[in-house]
Design an enzyme around this catalytic site. Structure first.
Site, short mmCIF file in Angstrom:
data_model
loop_
_atom_site.label_atom_id
_atom_site.label_comp_id
_atom_site.label_asym_id
_atom_site.label_seq_id
_atom_site.Cartn_x
_atom_site.Cartn_y
_atom_site.Cartn_z
N TYR A 1 45.49 39.69 46.08
CA TYR A 1 44.24 40.37 45.69
C TYR A 1 43.51 40.88 46.94
CZ TYR A 1 39.46 40.89 43.99
OH TYR A 1 38.22 41.38 43.71
N LYS B 1 37.39 37.19 35.17
CA LYS B 1 38.40 37.98 34.49
C LYS B 1 38.68 37.42 33.09
CE LYS B 1 38.18 39.97 38.47
NZ LYS B 1 39.05 39.64 39.57
N ARG C 1 22.40 21.97 42.97
CA ARG C 1 23.54 22.40 43.79
C ARG C 1 24.61 21.32 43.77
NH1 ARG C 1 23.41 21.43 48.85
NH2 ARG C 1 21.25 22.03 49.19
N ASP D 1 46.90 31.46 42.75
CA ASP D 1 45.85 32.21 42.08
C ASP D 1 46.42 32.63 40.72
OD1 ASP D 1 44.15 34.20 41.11
OD2 ASP D 1 43.62 34.90 43.11
C1 LIG Z 1 38.99 39.33 40.92
C2 LIG Z 1 39.99 38.47 41.57
C3 LIG Z 1 39.64 37.55 42.57
C4 LIG Z 1 38.24 37.45 43.11
O1 LIG Z 1 37.33 36.99 42.17
P1 LIG Z 1 35.79 37.40 42.11
O2 LIG Z 1 35.31 36.67 40.92
O3 LIG Z 1 35.71 38.89 42.01
O4 LIG Z 1 35.18 36.90 43.38
C5 LIG Z 1 40.65 36.76 43.10
N1 LIG Z 1 41.92 36.87 42.67
C6 LIG Z 1 42.29 37.73 41.71
C7 LIG Z 1 43.71 37.80 41.28
C8 LIG Z 1 41.35 38.57 41.13
O5 LIG Z 1 41.73 39.44 40.20
#
Ligand SMILES: *Cc1c(COP(=O)(O)O)cnc(C)c1O
Length: 384
Positions: free
Chosen positions: A103, A200, A51, A175
């Site tokens: 998001y 993603k 961890r 983000d």
């Molecule tokens: C999918 C997504 C998240 C969250 O990520 P997870 O891996 O699903 O927890 C945050 N911001 C954006 C822009 C996303 O597309």
């Protein structure tokens, strides 16, 4: 480690990956272990518990930092775990400004969980950076932005927002999931923390969930590493390995996503079934100039509105062959999503309406298939 090459294709292949010192293995092994034998009490060799640290994860973090060109990268079990770690820097009474079509899961985490701890969130339109100024209070600690936003692909001027936030003593978090580090590096424009859902584009193969934070400030990085360790939402060695493998082709994939999306978006603009096509790479996008300023490529996300009611939308979706109806984005395969009922169902209905996330809106994640097949698919489905 900072970028050792200026070129993303080189960084992607090499950063973070050193041949194994014992065997010479060119690929980083999956150190599938929870603990490490110590030489004497309290004297571990390097790592003491997975961890706290794991060699596969370290290699990933070095690679991620090189991609964003930052000093530090810290990886997490999911994008939302990374969002949560940043929010855990806050104290009761603190205030956060968040872009309005953030998001859905990020908004839900802020509204449903962190607001219980008396942390206040204001969701505001940031397409004009100056709009944010009157919203600061003496307790504003963070400005949270996404650009392009999801699903309406509005752009936010990172440089202007970061400048205003700094003057007000707040940190700017970007983000950067929709662009990947290949097309946009927010710290170049003054942002303090960059976040990715590695699920993603960085992962890119729809086979794992992960997240990360990248930043330059040593003190802040120390606090976030402590949260990674103490709160425990680390990613597993196997996920770290999958990401290391994915990163090798990230630059190549992003180029193809960009090229395909540009072709598809241009074609969609000429089709009667769509009343609006939203893509930062189109000259019709109201912020196309800003896109060209802060993005090196337009990525693979297109949103579009269909003429007709929800039944028309459902019929259209059922006729698509290559675009699979699914949440998520950024994988090699093309996906389509209906934000109102899927990714953004958790956004309060009234807020959704204000933003324009209505039943006619679709979000396409354009994959790396042959663009002719994708265009044909979009056209065939329109023959309702
Ligand atoms: C999918 C997504 C998240 C969250 O990520 P997870 O891996 O699903 O927890 C945050 N911001 C954006 C822009 C996303 O597309």
């Amino acid at each position: 480690m900072n970028r050792h090459s200026k070129h993303f294709d080189t960084i992607c292949v090499h950063a973070g990956v050193e041949p194994d010192k014992v065997t010479g293995a060119i690929m980083t092994p999956i150190y599938q272990t929870s603990t490490y034998v110590q030489e004497s009490p309290g004297h571990p060799k390097i790592y003491d518990y997975s961890r706290a640290g794991n060699p596969t994860r370290t290699a990933l973090e070095v690679s991620l930092a090189a991609l964003e060109g930052t000093k530090h990268a810290i990886s997490f079990a999911s994008g939302l775990a990374a969002v949560g770690a940043v929010a855990q820097l806050l104290n009761p009474g603190d205030h956060v400004l968040v872009c309005d079509d953030v998001y859905g899961g990020t908004g839900r985490l802020f509204r449903k969980i962190f607001s219980k701890y008396n942390i206040h969130f204001d969701f505001i339109d940031m397409t004009h950076a100056k709009n944010i100024e009157p919203h600061f209070t003496k307790n504003t600690k963070l400005v949270w932005i996404e650009t392009p936003t999801n699903p309406l692909l509005k752009l936010i001027d990172i440089e202007s927002v970061a400048k205003i936030a700094k003057k007000q003593g707040a940190l700017t978090v970007v983000d950067n999931t929709f662009c990947s580090p290949i097309f946009q590096n927010p710290t170049d424009f003054g942002a303090d923390i960059v976040l990715h859902s590695t699920t993603k584009y960085i992962g890119g193969h729809s086979d794992m969930v992960g997240g990360c934070l990248m930043l330059n400030n040593d003190d802040l990085a120390e606090q976030l590493k402590f949260l990674q360790f103490a709160a425990g939402s680390v990613n597993a060695p196997f996920e770290a390995f999958l990401l290391l493998r994915s990163i090798k082709t990230l630059s190549l994939r992003m180029k193809k996503h960009h090229e395909n999306a540009l072709l598809v978006a241009k074609e969609m603009q000429n089709m009667n079934i769509f009343s609006e096509v939203i893509f930062p790479g189109l000259e019709s996008h109201p912020q196309h100039a800003l896109a060209k300023k802060q993005m090196r490529g337009f990525s693979g996300m297109i949103s579009a509105r269909i003429h007709g009611d929800f039944d028309t939308v459902k019929k259209y979706l059922s006729r698509l062959k290559y675009f699979s109806l699914a949440e998520s984005l950024g994988g090699v395969e093309s996906l389509v999503n209906h934000p109102e009922t899927m990714t953004h169902a958790s956004v309060p209905a009234e807020h959704r309406k204000k933003l324009g996330i209505s039943s006619d809106l679709l979000r396409f994640s354009v994959g790396i298939e042959n663009p002719d097949d994708l265009i044909e698919d979009i056209k065939n489905a329109a023959k309702l």
